[in-house]
Design an enzyme around this catalytic site. Structure first.
Site, PDB file in Angstrom:
ATOM      1  N   TYR A  75      46.107  61.340  66.064  1.00 41.76           N
ATOM      2  CA  TYR A  75      46.192  62.040  64.718  1.00 41.76           C
ATOM      3  C   TYR A  75      46.082  61.308  63.706  1.00 41.76           C
ATOM      4  O   TYR A  75      45.476  61.770  62.519  1.00 41.76           O
ATOM      5  CB  TYR A  75      47.911  61.138  64.532  1.00 41.76           C
ATOM      6  CG  TYR A  75      49.183  62.937  65.370  1.00 41.76           C
ATOM      7  CD1 TYR A  75      49.307  63.765  64.501  1.00 41.76           C
ATOM      8  CD2 TYR A  75      48.967  62.420  66.638  1.00 41.76           C
ATOM      9  CE1 TYR A  75      50.138  64.778  65.276  1.00 41.76           C
ATOM     10  CE2 TYR A  75      49.989  63.030  67.188  1.00 41.76           C
ATOM     11  CZ  TYR A  75      50.282  64.593  66.739  1.00 41.76           C
ATOM     12  OH  TYR A  75      51.064  65.488  67.339  1.00 41.76           O
ATOM     13  N   GLN A 108      55.027  76.074  59.834  1.00 36.33           N
ATOM     14  CA  GLN A 108      54.758  75.138  60.687  1.00 36.33           C
ATOM     15  C   GLN A 108      53.719  74.055  60.543  1.00 36.33           C
ATOM     16  O   GLN A 108      53.391  73.178  61.930  1.00 36.33           O
ATOM     17  CB  GLN A 108      54.736  75.626  62.097  1.00 36.33           C
ATOM     18  CG  GLN A 108      55.594  76.824  61.624  1.00 36.33           C
ATOM     19  CD  GLN A 108      55.262  78.169  62.627  1.00 36.33           C
ATOM     20  OE1 GLN A 108      55.545  77.963  63.967  1.00 36.33           O
ATOM     21  NE2 GLN A 108      54.249  78.920  62.313  1.00 36.33           N
ATOM     22  N   HIS A 126      57.387  71.512  61.056  1.00 34.25           N
ATOM     23  CA  HIS A 126      57.256  70.503  61.819  1.00 34.25           C
ATOM     24  C   HIS A 126      56.539  68.696  61.459  1.00 34.25           C
ATOM     25  O   HIS A 126      55.866  68.601  62.073  1.00 34.25           O
ATOM     26  CB  HIS A 126      56.052  70.851  62.911  1.00 34.25           C
ATOM     27  CG  HIS A 126      56.261  72.107  63.589  1.00 34.25           C
ATOM     28  ND1 HIS A 126      55.508  73.192  64.226  1.00 34.25           N
ATOM     29  CD2 HIS A 126      57.639  72.186  64.101  1.00 34.25           C
ATOM     30  CE1 HIS A 126      55.860  73.998  64.665  1.00 34.25           C
ATOM     31  NE2 HIS A 126      57.080  73.657  64.555  1.00 34.25           N
ATOM     32  N   CYS A 137      63.032  52.343  62.713  1.00 35.31           N
ATOM     33  CA  CYS A 137      63.914  51.929  61.505  1.00 35.31           C
ATOM     34  C   CYS A 137      63.462  53.673  60.006  1.00 35.31           C
ATOM     35  O   CYS A 137      64.664  53.742  59.597  1.00 35.31           O
ATOM     36  CB  CYS A 137      63.916  51.000  60.597  1.00 35.31           C
ATOM     37  SG  CYS A 137      62.189  50.737  60.280  1.00 35.31           S
ATOM     38  N   CYS A 160      55.817  48.149  60.431  1.00 32.85           N
ATOM     39  CA  CYS A 160      56.573  48.506  59.713  1.00 32.85           C
ATOM     40  C   CYS A 160      56.162  47.368  58.637  1.00 32.85           C
ATOM     41  O   CYS A 160      55.958  45.649  59.478  1.00 32.85           O
ATOM     42  CB  CYS A 160      58.117  48.815  60.319  1.00 32.85           C
ATOM     43  SG  CYS A 160      59.321  49.146  59.121  1.00 32.85           S
ATOM     44  N   ALA A 243      43.796  84.567  56.383  1.00 34.20           N
ATOM     45  CA  ALA A 243      44.275  83.963  55.123  1.00 34.20           C
ATOM     46  C   ALA A 243      43.408  84.358  53.536  1.00 34.20           C
ATOM     47  O   ALA A 243      44.102  84.637  52.806  1.00 34.20           O
ATOM     48  CB  ALA A 243      44.460  82.580  55.234  1.00 34.20           C
TER      49      ALA A 243
END
Ligand code: OAD
Length: 264
Positions: A75, A108, A126, A137, A160, A243
């Site tokens: 990611y 999306q 998404h 948390c 975190c 597009a």
């Protein structure tokens, strides 16, 4: 005489747009929307991400629990791709349509190209590559600019700042539920529209793909996609284009139709 904005459209579409005005336009976009910015889609031929990568290994809660460094690295690679990309004229046209005609944008996509083109209200079904949060948390996390890397890189997710847990990508994985408030907003947009434009989606991932069926009976549905897609049974007009090519032409015609009587 037909104005240049209408002459550039496929004839059935030009006829529709010149026959009435549309006050509540909604655009429903998918990965093909960002393809012209150099972001790979998931299922377009051999270039699709899911041809090269297994979603079960990267885009499920099980994958995350099995190998967080692999998932986080993938990611982060995608965040880097998007950060280095630029919105194309189709994104810019939709931002203009939102600004000047109040169009709704439901996507999306987990990139931020609609927003970077100037759209201020985008419904992300998404989630977002740019909204990481604590896996326990839910506290949002600020990330540094993405590292230059490759899709197979292994990166340890950060911790975190509020609790000992790890930060996870802010996207919806297969097997997870969409955020109810987000689905509700998207549904209200689509159910209230008087023109629905579907662009760059294969229409294969539910429940998102099913939302286009919420358009009321009689509402024209236009699909922009260079390939045949099985998006919805309620598509009235199929424009085989990209597009980046089609949306500037469409928006020009819609805005002209909304501001002047172009039938002459
Ligand atoms: P897909 O990759 O399934 O479909 C992309 C569509 O874009 C295809 O129908 C292409 O023909 C079309 N396309 C390709 N280039 C285009 C261009 N330049 N202009 C317009 N259209 C173009 O992507 P999605 O339908 O968005 O979910 O996929 C839906 C979901 O599946 C994604 O949100 C993601 C994925 O797994 C999650 O991550 C949860």
């Amino acid at each position: 005489m037909t104005s240049p904005a209408f002459a550039a459209l496929p004839t059935p579409l030009a006829d529709l747009l010149s026959s009435r005005r549309f006050g509540r336009i909604v655009v429903f976009s998918g990965a093909g929307m960002s393809e012209d910015s150099g972001i790979p889609t998931f299922r377009s031929g051999s270039n699709g991400l899911w041809s090269a990568f297994d979603p079960q290994q990267l885009a499920t809660p099980e994958a995350w629990h099995r190998d967080r460094a692999l998932v986080w690295g993938w990611y982060e690679w995608r965040r880097g791709l998007v950060a280095a990309a630029r919105p194309h004229p189709g994104h810019v046209a939709l931002a203009r349509l939102q600004r000047e005609a109040g169009a709704g944008i439901v996507t999306q996509n987990v990139d931020d190209l609609h927003e970077r083109a100037g759209a201020t209200d985008v419904v992300h079904l998404h989630g977002s590559l740019f909204a990481p949060r604590c896996e326990t948390c839910g506290t949002p996390a600020q990330l540094p600019p993405p590292p230059a890397g490759d899709p197979a890189q292994r990166l340890e997710p950060p911790r975190c700042e509020r609790c000992p847990a790890l930060i996870r990508p802010g996207v919806v994985w297969f097997g997870e539920s969409l955020e109810p408030a987000v689905v509700d907003k998207a549904s209200r947009h689509i159910a209230a529209c008087d023109l629905l434009v579907i662009v760059g989606t294969s229409g294969t991932v539910y429940p998102a793909a099913g939302l286009v069926a919420l358009a009321a009976d009689g509402v024209p549905v236009l699909e922009i996609n260079p390939q045949r897609a099985e998006v919805a049974s309620n598509v009235d007009f199929r424009w085989r284009s990209t597009a980046a090519q089609a949306l500037p032409l469409l928006v020009e015609a819609l805005l002209e139709a909304g501001t002047a009587d172009h039938k002459c």
